[in-house]
Design an enzyme around this catalytic site. Structure first.
Site, mmCIF file in Angstrom:
data_model
loop_
_atom_site.group_PDB
_atom_site.id
_atom_site.type_symbol
_atom_site.label_atom_id
_atom_site.label_comp_id
_atom_site.label_asym_id
_atom_site.label_seq_id
_atom_site.Cartn_x
_atom_site.Cartn_y
_atom_site.Cartn_z
ATOM 1 N N LYS A 100 1.177 -1.661 -0.100
ATOM 2 C CA LYS A 100 0.350 0.072 -0.065
ATOM 3 C C LYS A 100 0.968 1.325 0.217
ATOM 4 O O LYS A 100 0.206 2.341 -0.427
ATOM 5 C CB LYS A 100 -0.707 -0.027 1.425
ATOM 6 C CG LYS A 100 -2.156 -1.207 1.069
ATOM 7 C CD LYS A 100 -3.072 -0.504 -0.390
ATOM 8 C CE LYS A 100 -4.248 -1.794 -0.003
ATOM 9 N NZ LYS A 100 -4.789 -1.767 -1.176
ATOM 10 N N GLU A 122 -10.340 6.497 2.657
ATOM 11 C CA GLU A 122 -10.250 5.653 3.333
ATOM 12 C C GLU A 122 -9.502 4.408 3.333
ATOM 13 O O GLU A 122 -8.665 3.846 3.008
ATOM 14 C CB GLU A 122 -11.687 4.934 1.886
ATOM 15 C CG GLU A 122 -11.290 3.628 1.826
ATOM 16 C CD GLU A 122 -10.814 4.087 0.186
ATOM 17 O OE1 GLU A 122 -10.057 5.507 -0.119
ATOM 18 O OE2 GLU A 122 -9.738 3.311 -0.164
ATOM 19 N N SER A 388 1.520 -10.005 -1.012
ATOM 20 C CA SER A 388 0.993 -7.768 -0.437
ATOM 21 C C SER A 388 1.604 -7.404 1.206
ATOM 22 O O SER A 388 2.107 -6.814 0.500
ATOM 23 C CB SER A 388 0.078 -7.750 -1.039
ATOM 24 O OG SER A 388 -1.316 -8.611 -0.220
#
Lengths: 406, 256
Positions: A100, A122, A388
């Protein structure tokens, strides 16, 4: 460095057409109140992203701050277990613990160049919120993160991290009080603050140009994969790339530079929850129908009356009733194969990786690991699996699973 | 000539459009609310079709939609409720909603059923003008329905002209770039409306968002053909024991 690809009328897998469509999915289904913000972004994002000064700062932060390039690790015992060759792309080793951060750095730098003073985001599990709050702390920007009231309760450590980083975490109390509603609240905030605010969307969802912009910021994952595989295997192209998909940002990044090489088989793994037909699932390509959610046309899990339903997955990061329009197109065109893994299979896969390789994966990434069993890999196949994120945030779930197994 | 055109030809100022959510406060109260609005001076009824993710609405209207959905409201049921409404309701009716439920109902089927009532116009805030022009606009037109676009203070002059060109019925001026129900700075609103007034637009302009009482209604009407009341009315009937009496008590001071 990536070359500028100018959107044209046709659109490809790598870039939507000028209206933001990948095949029949995408577009910008937004109320007029968002038009000026989205239009500004659409006009400027490519130009800003490929400016030399931007690229210099972006690459510098990816390298010195996030810790890129992340290793491509040959998981030998896991490979032996499946009688094949499996590399793990270690996105879990990024600063803040997941891929991210790639997008958060990119979008915050872009927001600064647009002259924005205030950042909103968000978050579901909190990973994107933490990444955004982190980059905002680094750049001294105000940061507001919307998070469903229910998610705030179940992801308390990430709420604390965001607050420690100086972000304001606001609960979304409408609807089902999870990621979908947090996204609605963030969009409303943007509507109410049209001039000074940039909305950092965390996945390849939302109105055009977000899916394309986020995919480009995450494409560093496959850019590195190619280079690293060349060094290790003498070829840039693996047989398979496997990644989990909620909205689909790590998968978009892991697939991106392989999209035009049909030799590379792309495997996206969705969360089946308690089972595809259990009524407790988040496998959007299996359960969704074409519809409009959060500003783009894609596959959406919904009732026959078109009300968006609340999905279920043990992993908060995959607990989303939609999927990015790029992935809907990859599904529809058959370019990627979509598999799914249940909560139980993913938990087992997480414990297996921990035992075999000494790596505790995030529950999201564990879904990709769980799909290896379904893939019938040959000994000669080379697979890259995008790991991830790391599993620290999921320890409570893992501890519960250990207790119930005793 | 449909009811909207007829209205705007007959009445040039202080046109009152009131928004209410279909299936709110009770599943079967839709017609009672519509009748109460017509009897108490509303010129247009804007019926909201409830949706799980209403991006352009504020918390009060979203909560009314959530309640309507809990009551079991659907587009299917709405058309059933409206089937005989033209025996009583003679003022224009506009359906306001979001793309997703309409797409699931079937866009053409939706227009066909709306035209059969007949409903006069549609507001779908998340239908972009590109898709309107290439795909959906011709269907809307084929069924003789008006389509109303929104403009905001951030909308460029060039774009206002384009949206005015594409709109039929009227143009919906959002009085500040905000979701419904927020307090407005009326000086800024007036300047924006004066700007719109000076543009010689094809359509009459109705002002929406933030209108809650006589003062805000009059201010909006100074530079536009009328205004739209939504949140304040929803709040009113939410707590009213009697919809007819509540509607009367709410609307009388505004139009009086």
């Amino acid at each position: 460095m990536i070359n500028i690809v100018t959107p044209n009328n046709k659109g490809t897998y790598k870039q939507p057409d000028i209206f933001g469509y990948y095949g029949s999915f995408g577009g910008a289904y937004i109320p007029e109140m968002l038009h000026s913000n989205v239009e500004e972004l659409k006009e400027k994002y490519l130009q800003i992203m490929y400016e030399e000064s931007f690229q210099k700062e972006f690459q510098h932060l990816l390298h010195d701050y996030a810790g890129r390039p992340t290793p491509l690790f040959l998981a030998e015992r896991l490979s032996k277990q499946f009688n094949t060759k499996i590399y793990l792309k270690r996105e879990d080793l990024n600063h803040t613990g997941a891929h991210k951060i790639n997008n958060a750095i990119g979008q915050v730098l872009l927001a600064l160049r647009l002259g924005k003073k205030r950042i909103i985001a968000e978050t579901g599990a909190g990973q994107h919120g933490v990444a955004t709050a982190t980059v905002c702390a680094l750049k001294g920007l105000e940061c507001i993160v919307y998070m469903g009231e229910v998610d705030m309760e179940r992801q308390q450590p990430n709420v604390a991290r965001m607050r420690m980083l100086g972000a304001t975490v606001l609960p979304a109390t409408s609807g089902s009080k999870t990621l979908k509603d947090a996204t609605n609240e963030a969009i409303r905030d943007w509507i109410n603050n049209p001039n000074d605010t940039h909305y950092v969307i965390g996945s390849v969802v939302g109105p055009h140009p977000y899916p394309d912009m986020v995919a480009r910021f995450q494409s560093v994952i496959s850019e590195e994969m190619k280079k690293q595989l060349k060094e290790k295997e003498g070829t840039e192209l693996p047989d398979y790339v496997v990644a989990c998909v909620g909205g689909g940002s790590n998968a978009a990044g892991a697939f991106y530079h392989f999209l035009d090489d049909p030799k590379v088989q792309l495997v996206a793994v969705e969360a089946a929850g308690c089972g595809i037909n259990s009524g407790m699932s988040a496998a959007t390509t299996q359960l969704g129908k074409p519809g409009v959610l959060h500003g783009s046309k894609s596959l959406v899990m919904q009732t026959p009356d078109g009300q968006v339903v609340e999905p279920h997955s043990i992993s908060a990061g995959l607990d989303y009733p939609g999927i990015g329009p790029l992935h809907a197109h990859l599904y529809e065109s058959g370019r990627a194969k979509f598999l799914s893994a249940t909560d139980k299979e993913s938990l087992d896969a997480a414990f297996n990786l921990t035992k075999m390789e000494g790596i505790i994966p995030a529950l999201e990434s564990a879904h990709a690991l769980a799909a290896l069993k379904q893939m019938k890999l040959k000994p000669t196949d080379v697979t890259i699996l995008c790991l991830s994120g790391r599993g620290d945030k999921d320890l409570a779930t893992y501890m519960k699973a250990m207790e119930s197994n005793q | 000539m449909n009811r909207l055109e007829e209205l705007f030809q007959r009445k040039k100022e202080k046109i009152l459009n009131v928004y209410c959510t279909a299936g709110f406060p009770e599943l079967d109260s839709t017609l009672t609310v519509m009748k109460a609005l017509q009897d108490n001076g509303a010129d247009i009824i804007e019926l909201g079709m409830p949706y799980s993710d209403p991006l352009a609405d504020g918390p009060v209207i979203q909560a009314s939609g959530t309640r309507a959905l809990q009551n079991g409201m659907t587009i299917e049921k709405l058309f059933a409720q409206l089937q005989d409404c033209r025996k009583e309701i003679y003022i224009p009716i506009i359906l306001m909603g979001y793309m997703n439920p309409v797409l699931q109902y079937g866009f053409e089927r939706f227009c066909q059923h709306a035209a059969a009532i007949p409903v006069d116009g549609l507001i779908l805030p998340d239908l972009p003008e590109h898709e309107f022009e290439t795909e959906y606009g011709p269907i809307i037109k084929r069924y003789g329905l008006d389509f109303i676009f929104l403009v905001t203070p951030e909308t460029s002059e060039e774009r206002i002209k384009k949206l005015d060109e594409l709109s039929t019925g009227f143009l919906y001026a959002v009085s500040s770039s905000s979701t419904t129900g927020k307090q407005q700075d009326f000086d800024a609103v007036e300047k924006y409306l004066q700007r719109l007034q000076g543009m010689n637009l094809k359509n009459p302009v109705l002002v929406g968002f933030g209108i809650k009482d006589k003062q805000s209604f009059e201010t909006a009407c100074k530079h536009a053909s009328g205004a739209i009341i939504g949140t304040a009315y929803i709040k009113n009937i939410e707590s009213a024991q009697d919809i007819k009496a509540g509607t009367k008590a709410f609307l009388q001071p505004i139009i009086g």
